[in-house]
Write an enzyme that holds these catalytic residues in place. Sequence first.
Site, PDB file in Angstrom:
ATOM      1  N   SER A 128       0.837  -1.205   0.000  1.00  0.00           N
ATOM      2  CA  SER A 128       0.000   0.000   0.000  1.00  0.00           C
ATOM      3  C   SER A 128       0.866   1.246   0.000  1.00  0.00           C
ATOM      4  CB  SER A 128      -0.888   0.016   1.240  1.00  0.00           C
ATOM      5  OG  SER A 128      -1.442   1.312   1.408  1.00  0.00           O
ATOM      6  N   HIS A 157      -1.118  -1.235  -4.217  1.00  0.00           N
ATOM      7  CA  HIS A 157      -2.435  -0.922  -3.669  1.00  0.00           C
ATOM      8  C   HIS A 157      -2.539   0.592  -3.472  1.00  0.00           C
ATOM      9  CE1 HIS A 157      -6.092  -2.214  -1.526  1.00  0.00           C
ATOM     10  NE2 HIS A 157      -5.860  -1.214  -0.688  1.00  0.00           N
ATOM     11  N   ASP A 164      -4.865   3.623  -2.229  1.00  0.00           N
ATOM     12  CA  ASP A 164      -6.053   3.989  -1.447  1.00  0.00           C
ATOM     13  C   ASP A 164      -6.550   5.368  -1.832  1.00  0.00           C
ATOM     14  OD1 ASP A 164      -6.447   1.766   0.467  1.00  0.00           O
ATOM     15  OD2 ASP A 164      -4.413   2.275   1.084  1.00  0.00           O
ATOM     16  N   MET A 216      -9.199   8.120  -0.919  1.00  0.00           N
ATOM     17  CA  MET A 216     -10.115   8.499   0.163  1.00  0.00           C
ATOM     18  C   MET A 216     -10.621   9.919  -0.073  1.00  0.00           C
ATOM     19  SD  MET A 216      -8.001   7.147   3.454  1.00  0.00           S
ATOM     20  CE  MET A 216      -6.824   5.823   3.333  1.00  0.00           C
ATOM     21  N   HIS A 228      -8.218   0.960  -4.405  1.00  0.00           N
ATOM     22  CA  HIS A 228      -9.230   0.735  -3.365  1.00  0.00           C
ATOM     23  C   HIS A 228      -9.927   2.070  -3.092  1.00  0.00           C
ATOM     24  CE1 HIS A 228      -9.971  -0.283   1.184  1.00  0.00           C
ATOM     25  NE2 HIS A 228     -11.092  -0.199   0.494  1.00  0.00           N
ATOM     26  N   MET A 287     -12.250   4.319  -1.169  1.00  0.00           N
ATOM     27  CA  MET A 287     -12.975   4.569   0.078  1.00  0.00           C
ATOM     28  C   MET A 287     -13.680   5.900  -0.098  1.00  0.00           C
ATOM     29  SD  MET A 287     -10.187   3.278   2.839  1.00  0.00           S
ATOM     30  CE  MET A 287      -8.690   2.816   2.014  1.00  0.00           C
ATOM     31  N   MET A 327     -11.770  -5.824   5.235  1.00  0.00           N
ATOM     32  CA  MET A 327     -10.923  -4.866   5.956  1.00  0.00           C
ATOM     33  C   MET A 327     -10.601  -5.415   7.343  1.00  0.00           C
ATOM     34  SD  MET A 327     -10.250  -2.317   3.968  1.00  0.00           S
ATOM     35  CE  MET A 327      -9.507  -1.213   5.188  1.00  0.00           C
ATOM     36  N   ASP A 347      -6.784  -6.344   4.173  1.00  0.00           N
ATOM     37  CA  ASP A 347      -6.083  -5.065   4.174  1.00  0.00           C
ATOM     38  C   ASP A 347      -6.187  -4.466   5.567  1.00  0.00           C
ATOM     39  OD1 ASP A 347      -5.129  -2.489   3.811  1.00  0.00           O
ATOM     40  OD2 ASP A 347      -6.665  -1.880   2.373  1.00  0.00           O
TER      41      ASP A 347
END
Length: 223
Positions: free
Chosen positions: A10, A33, A35, A37, A66, A68, A137, A175
């Site tokens: 990540s 990975h 993220d 957000m 990913h 979010m 998660m 994760d």
Amino acid sequence: MSDSVRINPSILAADFVNMQAELARIAAADFVHVDVMDNHFVPNLTFGPQMVERIQATSPVPLDVHLMITDADRWAPGYAELGAASVTFHLEAATDPIGLARRLRQIGARAGVAVKPATGVDSLLDVLDEFDQILVMTVEPGFGGQSFMADQLSKVSRLREEVRRRGSQVWLQVDGGVSASTIAQAAEAGADTFVAGSAVFGADDPDDAIAALRQLAVGAHRH
């Protein structure tokens, strides 16, 4: 379960200022990975499409994005269109998860669905094959560096049981808090795809750390 184990570092744990150099340090990874957000779905703000596009252009390995974010139905397809190999949205943030997964696949990305710690997986058991990846998660989403929540592994076991029963090809990802001390536990529960942040980027040699994590997970599967 086969010995195919994926280690997806990540970049939340990477040095953002030297992103290209950081990406070059994880050439042994299966995916990177990323993220995304939005400060609405989770209380943190990271990258948007422009940053993901730059990461996509410089990464030696494919992107596992990913999301979010709220309103996944609207925003997720754009990340597939940027060329991300895999796009995972949250079950809690999609009004039509199956329709969205089909759209992502149509664009050419693998379609993933994620669940937060408070969300069960029962609703996914009958529709496993609509997804290429299910992400459980093992921390509350929003921040890196949190402690691994072992109580979430019962969800992984439940999903693995159903995957075996159906002969499904879906990948099971965990994760949050994944490290040399927790990865075997997650692998034994049935996970085959692991997101690790500081366990990789915090190491002197990230590629060595990836190899060590992979070995632990493969060993747990054989065990």
